[in-house]
Design a protein around this motif. Structure first.
Motif, PDB file in Angstrom:
ATOM      1  N   TRP A 244       0.825  -1.212   0.000  1.00 43.70           N
ATOM      2  CA  TRP A 244       0.000   0.000   0.000  1.00 43.70           C
ATOM      3  C   TRP A 244       0.853   1.254   0.000  1.00 43.70           C
ATOM      4  O   TRP A 244       0.592   2.201  -0.739  1.00 43.70           O
ATOM      5  CB  TRP A 244      -0.918   0.015   1.233  1.00 43.70           C
ATOM      6  CG  TRP A 244      -2.065  -0.953   1.148  1.00 43.70           C
ATOM      7  CD1 TRP A 244      -2.537  -1.555   0.014  1.00 43.70           C
ATOM      8  CD2 TRP A 244      -2.856  -1.453   2.236  1.00 43.70           C
ATOM      9  NE1 TRP A 244      -3.576  -2.399   0.320  1.00 43.70           N
ATOM     10  CE2 TRP A 244      -3.807  -2.354   1.686  1.00 43.70           C
ATOM     11  CE3 TRP A 244      -2.866  -1.233   3.618  1.00 43.70           C
ATOM     12  CZ2 TRP A 244      -4.748  -3.019   2.464  1.00 43.70           C
ATOM     13  CZ3 TRP A 244      -3.797  -1.890   4.384  1.00 43.70           C
ATOM     14  CH2 TRP A 244      -4.736  -2.780   3.815  1.00 43.70           C
ATOM     15  N   THR A 245       1.856   1.270   0.863  1.00 39.65           N
ATOM     16  CA  THR A 245       2.708   2.460   0.961  1.00 39.65           C
ATOM     17  C   THR A 245       3.451   2.698  -0.359  1.00 39.65           C
ATOM     18  O   THR A 245       3.594   3.842  -0.802  1.00 39.65           O
ATOM     19  CB  THR A 245       3.703   2.320   2.134  1.00 39.65           C
ATOM     20  OG1 THR A 245       2.975   2.002   3.314  1.00 39.65           O
ATOM     21  CG2 THR A 245       4.475   3.608   2.366  1.00 39.65           C
ATOM     22  N   SER A 246       3.857   1.611  -0.999  1.00 35.25           N
ATOM     23  CA  SER A 246       4.542   1.739  -2.293  1.00 35.25           C
ATOM     24  C   SER A 246       3.596   2.285  -3.351  1.00 35.25           C
ATOM     25  O   SER A 246       3.971   3.151  -4.154  1.00 35.25           O
ATOM     26  CB  SER A 246       5.066   0.373  -2.749  1.00 35.25           C
ATOM     27  OG  SER A 246       5.963  -0.168  -1.812  1.00 35.25           O
ATOM     28  N   GLU A 247       2.355   1.766  -3.347  1.00 36.74           N
ATOM     29  CA  GLU A 247       1.351   2.252  -4.311  1.00 36.74           C
ATOM     30  C   GLU A 247       1.112   3.741  -4.121  1.00 36.74           C
ATOM     31  O   GLU A 247       1.083   4.513  -5.074  1.00 36.74           O
ATOM     32  CB  GLU A 247       0.027   1.487  -4.126  1.00 36.74           C
ATOM     33  CG  GLU A 247      -0.066   0.265  -5.017  1.00 36.74           C
ATOM     34  CD  GLU A 247      -1.214  -0.666  -4.629  1.00 36.74           C
ATOM     35  OE1 GLU A 247      -2.020  -0.332  -3.715  1.00 36.74           O
ATOM     36  OE2 GLU A 247      -1.288  -1.749  -5.237  1.00 36.74           O
ATOM     37  N   LYS A 248       0.935   4.131  -2.859  1.00 36.34           N
ATOM     38  CA  LYS A 248       0.660   5.527  -2.517  1.00 36.34           C
ATOM     39  C   LYS A 248       1.814   6.415  -2.961  1.00 36.34           C
ATOM     40  O   LYS A 248       1.625   7.537  -3.429  1.00 36.34           O
ATOM     41  CB  LYS A 248       0.455   5.629  -0.997  1.00 36.34           C
ATOM     42  CG  LYS A 248       0.115   6.987  -0.462  1.00 36.34           C
ATOM     43  CD  LYS A 248      -1.395   7.171  -0.308  1.00 36.34           C
ATOM     44  CE  LYS A 248      -1.767   8.600   0.051  1.00 36.34           C
ATOM     45  NZ  LYS A 248      -1.098   9.079   1.254  1.00 36.34           N
ATOM     46  N   ALA A 249       3.054   5.886  -2.824  1.00 37.06           N
ATOM     47  CA  ALA A 249       4.242   6.668  -3.178  1.00 37.06           C
ATOM     48  C   ALA A 249       4.450   6.708  -4.696  1.00 37.06           C
ATOM     49  O   ALA A 249       5.298   7.440  -5.193  1.00 37.06           O
ATOM     50  CB  ALA A 249       5.468   6.076  -2.492  1.00 37.06           C
ATOM     51  N   GLY A 250       3.692   5.857  -5.405  1.00 39.04           N
ATOM     52  CA  GLY A 250       3.831   5.826  -6.861  1.00 39.04           C
ATOM     53  C   GLY A 250       5.091   5.123  -7.327  1.00 39.04           C
ATOM     54  O   GLY A 250       5.545   5.322  -8.456  1.00 39.04           O
ATOM     55  N   ILE A 251       5.644   4.281  -6.450  1.00 38.41           N
ATOM     56  CA  ILE A 251       6.851   3.541  -6.873  1.00 38.41           C
ATOM     57  C   ILE A 251       6.467   2.115  -7.261  1.00 38.41           C
ATOM     58  O   ILE A 251       5.334   1.683  -7.054  1.00 38.41           O
ATOM     59  CB  ILE A 251       7.951   3.545  -5.775  1.00 38.41           C
ATOM     60  CG1 ILE A 251       7.548   2.654  -4.597  1.00 38.41           C
ATOM     61  CG2 ILE A 251       8.243   4.974  -5.310  1.00 38.41           C
ATOM     62  CD1 ILE A 251       8.720   2.296  -3.704  1.00 38.41           C
ATOM     63  N   ASP A 252       7.425   1.408  -7.794  1.00 38.17           N
ATOM     64  CA  ASP A 252       7.195   0.036  -8.259  1.00 38.17           C
ATOM     65  C   ASP A 252       6.652  -0.851  -7.137  1.00 38.17           C
ATOM     66  O   ASP A 252       7.098  -0.756  -5.996  1.00 38.17           O
ATOM     67  CB  ASP A 252       8.517  -0.532  -8.777  1.00 38.17           C
ATOM     68  CG  ASP A 252       8.321  -1.878  -9.449  1.00 38.17           C
ATOM     69  OD1 ASP A 252       8.034  -1.878 -10.657  1.00 38.17           O
ATOM     70  OD2 ASP A 252       8.443  -2.908  -8.765  1.00 38.17           O
ATOM     71  N   THR A 253       5.685  -1.709  -7.476  1.00 37.43           N
ATOM     72  CA  THR A 253       5.092  -2.584  -6.449  1.00 37.43           C
ATOM     73  C   THR A 253       5.353  -4.070  -6.698  1.00 37.43           C
ATOM     74  O   THR A 253       4.871  -4.918  -5.953  1.00 37.43           O
ATOM     75  CB  THR A 253       3.563  -2.375  -6.375  1.00 37.43           C
ATOM     76  OG1 THR A 253       3.008  -2.632  -7.665  1.00 37.43           O
ATOM     77  CG2 THR A 253       3.210  -0.970  -5.923  1.00 37.43           C
ATOM     78  N   GLN A 254       6.097  -4.394  -7.734  1.00 40.59           N
ATOM     79  CA  GLN A 254       6.274  -5.817  -8.086  1.00 40.59           C
ATOM     80  C   GLN A 254       6.913  -6.636  -6.976  1.00 40.59           C
ATOM     81  O   GLN A 254       6.463  -7.746  -6.675  1.00 40.59           O
ATOM     82  CB  GLN A 254       7.149  -5.954  -9.335  1.00 40.59           C
ATOM     83  CG  GLN A 254       6.520  -5.423 -10.596  1.00 40.59           C
ATOM     84  CD  GLN A 254       7.473  -5.550 -11.766  1.00 40.59           C
ATOM     85  OE1 GLN A 254       7.495  -6.559 -12.445  1.00 40.59           O
ATOM     86  NE2 GLN A 254       8.281  -4.527 -11.972  1.00 40.59           N
ATOM     87  N   LEU A 255       7.990  -6.088  -6.396  1.00 42.79           N
ATOM     88  CA  LEU A 255       8.713  -6.864  -5.389  1.00 42.79           C
ATOM     89  C   LEU A 255       7.876  -7.072  -4.124  1.00 42.79           C
ATOM     90  O   LEU A 255       7.698  -8.212  -3.684  1.00 42.79           O
ATOM     91  CB  LEU A 255      10.062  -6.199  -5.074  1.00 42.79           C
ATOM     92  CG  LEU A 255      11.025  -6.981  -4.198  1.00 42.79           C
ATOM     93  CD1 LEU A 255      11.380  -8.327  -4.827  1.00 42.79           C
ATOM     94  CD2 LEU A 255      12.294  -6.167  -3.960  1.00 42.79           C
ATOM     95  N   PRO A 256       7.316  -5.993  -3.524  1.00 41.65           N
ATOM     96  CA  PRO A 256       6.493  -6.241  -2.331  1.00 41.65           C
ATOM     97  C   PRO A 256       5.257  -7.089  -2.632  1.00 41.65           C
ATOM     98  O   PRO A 256       4.822  -7.856  -1.764  1.00 41.65           O
ATOM     99  CB  PRO A 256       6.113  -4.833  -1.855  1.00 41.65           C
ATOM    100  CG  PRO A 256       6.436  -3.912  -2.963  1.00 41.65           C
ATOM    101  CD  PRO A 256       7.513  -4.558  -3.772  1.00 41.65           C
TER     102      PRO A 256
END
Ligand code: NDP
Length: 298
Positions: free
Chosen positions: A255-267
């Motif tokens: 969620w935090t990665s999505e919110k930050a607009g960064i890549d989410t593949q690894l998490p």
């Protein structure tokens, strides 16, 4: 007397470092590389540049190969084998291939070498080129023990040898498994840095602590022998670090990665492992239950 001669085929950063290490210890070294010019520094330090790959292999009993992959070995050595039938140049030689490829490629290559009368030892170098021959350098080996033992003193100059067994695929398997840990950790470090810098935090405020997290892992999860025992016994007693709790955290990172607009593949990949454990009804077990999911048995 005299130190045994060695040939190094493939003069990328790794091959050059290996040849330099042998030269430093006084071994007569013959080198060859597909592209000319890469041997210049080594020649200055006393290496002999062979005019052809065939001459390079003929010059020493031991030939160390340091190439991009195993196909490069065939590109170089098939013509060597063809140049003399039956393969007189390769007969009785020892090929030590320190190139990266799959365990099966190493097993096939051992068979190929045997058909040409050569012995084959597989190696996986666990340090980058500048560390070759220095403290902490170590190399996994597998293949015929007696052949390895004869050349161990020379191979030791590249790094501390760790002999694993006769199966030529083993060294490659260990190399890959260690890089599985290493590459995943590197990607996680960069992903986590992107996460904090997206929030305006300087990378320098984060990375030193993140590296401590890596080195603290043994303290947090116990030593390798104990972990191995539990994984092999299929014991995942859940109490403090359950798959459900860890999975919830994995989800928060997504969620935090999505919110930050960064890549989410690894998490997302990490979260998927925990989801699988929870779906299998094993969320109350220890996080190590992921092993059962990763093995593909559940
Ligand atoms: P490079 O890719 O820089 O060097 C590759 C060598 O392979 C060069 O000498 C190149 O020749 C030769 N080569 C590639 N393809 C062919 C071909 N088809 N025919 C003939 N020669 C070929 O690799 P490195 O020196 O960095 O690494 C060598 C091996 O060691 C790799 O398998 C790598 O995975 C492994 N390794 C590397 C580490 C590192 O930090 N660099 C660490 C641990 C292992 P040419 O000069 O003509 O292109």
């Amino acid at each position: 007397g005299g130190l045994s001669p060695g040939t190094v085929v493939g003069l990328g950063p790794m091959g050059r470092a290996m040849a330099a290490s042998l030269l430093r210890s006084g071994h007569p070294v013959t080198v060859w590389n597909r592209t000319e010019g890469r041997a210049d520094d080594l020649i200055v330090r006393g290496a002999t540049l062979a005019p052809t790959a065939t001459a390079a292999v003929a010059a020493s009993e031991l030939t160390i190969l340091s190439l991009t992959d195993y196909q490069a070995m065939y590109d170089i050595l098939d013509p060597v084998a063809e140049s003399s039938r039956p393969s007189a140049v390769l007969a009785g030689k020892v090929l030590v291939n320190l190139s990266s490829d799959t365990p099966d490629a190493s097993r096939d290559a051992a068979g190929w070498a045997a058909r040409h009368g050569a012995s084959f030892v597989t190696g996986g170098v666990m340090v980058p080129a500048p560390a070759v021959g220095g403290p902490g350098a170590h190399v996994f080996y597998s293949g015929p023990r007696a052949v390895f033992d004869i050349h161990e003193p020379t191979l030791r100059l590249i790094g501390e040898p760790r002999y694993l067994g006769e199966d030529p695929g083993l060294a490659q398997l260990f190399y890959q498994a260690h890089l599985d840990v290493f590459l995943t950790a590197l990607s996680s470090l960069l992903h986590a840095t992107a996460l904090v810098t997206a929030a305006g935090v300087p990378a320098a405020d984060f990375l030193p602590g993140a590296l401590n997290t890596l080195t603290d892992i043994p303290t947090m999860i116990g030593d390798g022998w104990d972990l191995a025992r539990r994984l092999e016994a299929g014991e995942h007693p859940g109490d403090l670090s359950t798959a459900r709790m860890m999975g919830a955290t994995a989800n928060h990172i997504v969620w935090t990665s999505e919110k930050a607009g960064i890549d989410t593949q690894l998490p997302k990949a990490v979260k998927a492992h925990y989801d699988q454990a929870v779906t299998a009804g094993r969320g109350t077990e220890n996080w190590t239950v992921l092993y059962e999911m990763l093995k593909g048995c559940d």
